[in-house]
Write a protein that holds these residues in place. Structure first.
Motif, PDB file in Angstrom:
ATOM      1  N   SER A  17       6.203  -2.598  -0.953  1.00  0.00           N
ATOM      2  CA  SER A  17       7.163  -3.542  -1.155  1.00  0.00           C
ATOM      3  C   SER A  17       8.436  -3.010  -0.138  1.00  0.00           C
ATOM      4  O   SER A  17       8.590  -1.546  -0.215  1.00  0.00           O
ATOM      5  CB  SER A  17       7.820  -3.931  -2.444  1.00  0.00           C
ATOM      6  OG  SER A  17       6.575  -4.174  -3.342  1.00  0.00           O
ATOM      7  N   VAL A  64       2.807 -15.540   4.349  1.00  0.00           N
ATOM      8  CA  VAL A  64       3.620 -15.113   3.570  1.00  0.00           C
ATOM      9  C   VAL A  64       3.971 -15.201   2.287  1.00  0.00           C
ATOM     10  O   VAL A  64       4.510 -14.841   1.373  1.00  0.00           O
ATOM     11  CB  VAL A  64       4.909 -14.496   4.106  1.00  0.00           C
ATOM     12  CG1 VAL A  64       4.596 -13.831   5.402  1.00  0.00           C
ATOM     13  CG2 VAL A  64       5.792 -15.779   4.085  1.00  0.00           C
ATOM     14  N   ARG A  67       4.148 -13.764  -1.392  1.00  0.00           N
ATOM     15  CA  ARG A  67       4.454 -12.436  -1.267  1.00  0.00           C
ATOM     16  C   ARG A  67       5.995 -12.070  -0.804  1.00  0.00           C
ATOM     17  O   ARG A  67       6.449 -11.155  -1.276  1.00  0.00           O
ATOM     18  CB  ARG A  67       3.439 -11.853  -0.293  1.00  0.00           C
ATOM     19  CG  ARG A  67       1.952 -12.127  -0.591  1.00  0.00           C
ATOM     20  CD  ARG A  67       1.210 -11.317   0.615  1.00  0.00           C
ATOM     21  NE  ARG A  67       1.340 -11.582   1.974  1.00  0.00           N
ATOM     22  CZ  ARG A  67       1.863 -10.846   2.918  1.00  0.00           C
ATOM     23  NH1 ARG A  67       2.362  -9.525   2.647  1.00  0.00           N
ATOM     24  NH2 ARG A  67       1.985 -11.413   4.140  1.00  0.00           N
ATOM     25  N   MET A  83       9.846  -8.601   0.104  1.00  0.00           N
ATOM     26  CA  MET A  83       8.448  -8.567   0.702  1.00  0.00           C
ATOM     27  C   MET A  83       7.529  -7.635  -0.362  1.00  0.00           C
ATOM     28  O   MET A  83       7.886  -6.395  -0.467  1.00  0.00           O
ATOM     29  CB  MET A  83       8.270  -8.077   2.071  1.00  0.00           C
ATOM     30  CG  MET A  83       9.374  -8.723   3.049  1.00  0.00           C
ATOM     31  SD  MET A  83       9.140  -8.130   4.574  1.00  0.00           S
ATOM     32  CE  MET A  83       9.720  -6.563   4.772  1.00  0.00           C
ATOM     33  N   ASN A  84       6.735  -8.290  -0.789  1.00  0.00           N
ATOM     34  CA  ASN A  84       5.771  -7.442  -1.695  1.00  0.00           C
ATOM     35  C   ASN A  84       4.202  -7.486  -1.242  1.00  0.00           C
ATOM     36  O   ASN A  84       4.201  -8.503  -0.398  1.00  0.00           O
ATOM     37  CB  ASN A  84       5.736  -8.187  -3.156  1.00  0.00           C
ATOM     38  CG  ASN A  84       7.037  -8.077  -3.748  1.00  0.00           C
ATOM     39  OD1 ASN A  84       7.848  -7.098  -3.766  1.00  0.00           O
ATOM     40  ND2 ASN A  84       7.139  -9.127  -4.828  1.00  0.00           N
ATOM     41  N   SER A  85       3.266  -6.887  -1.447  1.00  0.00           N
ATOM     42  CA  SER A  85       1.993  -6.755  -1.282  1.00  0.00           C
ATOM     43  C   SER A  85       1.792  -6.673   0.278  1.00  0.00           C
ATOM     44  O   SER A  85       1.105  -7.374   0.849  1.00  0.00           O
ATOM     45  CB  SER A  85       1.098  -7.869  -1.635  1.00  0.00           C
ATOM     46  OG  SER A  85       1.268  -8.126  -3.131  1.00  0.00           O
ATOM     47  N   LYS A  87       1.090  -6.218   4.230  1.00  0.00           N
ATOM     48  CA  LYS A  87      -0.309  -5.713   5.004  1.00  0.00           C
ATOM     49  C   LYS A  87       0.149  -5.521   6.350  1.00  0.00           C
ATOM     50  O   LYS A  87       1.152  -5.666   6.654  1.00  0.00           O
ATOM     51  CB  LYS A  87      -0.705  -7.229   5.025  1.00  0.00           C
ATOM     52  CG  LYS A  87      -1.219  -7.948   3.889  1.00  0.00           C
ATOM     53  CD  LYS A  87      -1.809  -9.316   4.051  1.00  0.00           C
ATOM     54  CE  LYS A  87      -2.003 -10.020   2.704  1.00  0.00           C
ATOM     55  NZ  LYS A  87      -2.471 -11.518   2.899  1.00  0.00           N
ATOM     56  N   ASP A  90       1.829  -7.442   8.670  1.00  0.00           N
ATOM     57  CA  ASP A  90       3.387  -7.974   8.540  1.00  0.00           C
ATOM     58  C   ASP A  90       4.294  -6.959   9.321  1.00  0.00           C
ATOM     59  O   ASP A  90       5.358  -7.030   9.500  1.00  0.00           O
ATOM     60  CB  ASP A  90       3.762  -7.859   7.006  1.00  0.00           C
ATOM     61  CG  ASP A  90       3.202  -8.740   6.040  1.00  0.00           C
ATOM     62  OD1 ASP A  90       2.619  -8.311   4.906  1.00  0.00           O
ATOM     63  OD2 ASP A  90       2.711  -9.852   6.578  1.00  0.00           O
TER      64      ASP A  90
END
Length: 128
Positions: A17, A64, A67, A83-85, A87, A90
């Motif tokens: 994150s 997004v 997330r 911003m979580n999870s 990738k 991103d």
């Protein structure tokens, strides 16, 4: 002088994150719609989140949604993008931007041409 300054970017592992900040100076963010955009090398700039002037409405693309979360702090004159999870896809330079509108509750737009003022960007890299 109107200015937007992003911070909070960096290198993070997939699944991690980050919280990006967008600090405004020279004007009040409360009068503006705020958007977050990103641009990866060789790709067009794309909108990842926006929030209406009265913060009642937000918008996210499917890539997004669930997330990323946009918010603003009127007292600090700052916007945020949680911003979580994260990738690898991103990975990009993230920009905040604003445009003015007389309407507080109408839905915000994620198209770049709507926005009048932009920050300089902050790099987000997602890699193991």
């Amino acid at each position: 002088q109107l200015q937007l300054v992003e911070s909070g970017g960096g290198l993070v592992q997939p699944g991690g994150s980050l919280r990006l900040s967008c600090a405004a100076s020279g004007f009040s963010l409360g009068y503006y719609v705020i958007g977050w955009f990103r641009q990866a090398p060789g790709k067009e700039r794309e909108g990842v989140s926006c929030i209406s002037k009265n913060s009642g409405r937000t918008k996210y693309p499917d890539s997004v949604k669930g997330r990323f979360t946009i918010s603003r702090d009127y007292a600090k004159n700052t916007a945020y993008l949680q911003m979580n999870s994260l990738k690898p896809e991103d990975t990009a330079v993230y920009y905040c931007a604003v445009y003015s509108t007389p309407f507080g509750g109408v839905s915000c737009q994620l198209t770049t041409h709507e926005y009048d003022y932009w920050g300089q960007g902050t790099q987000v890299s997602v890699s193991s």
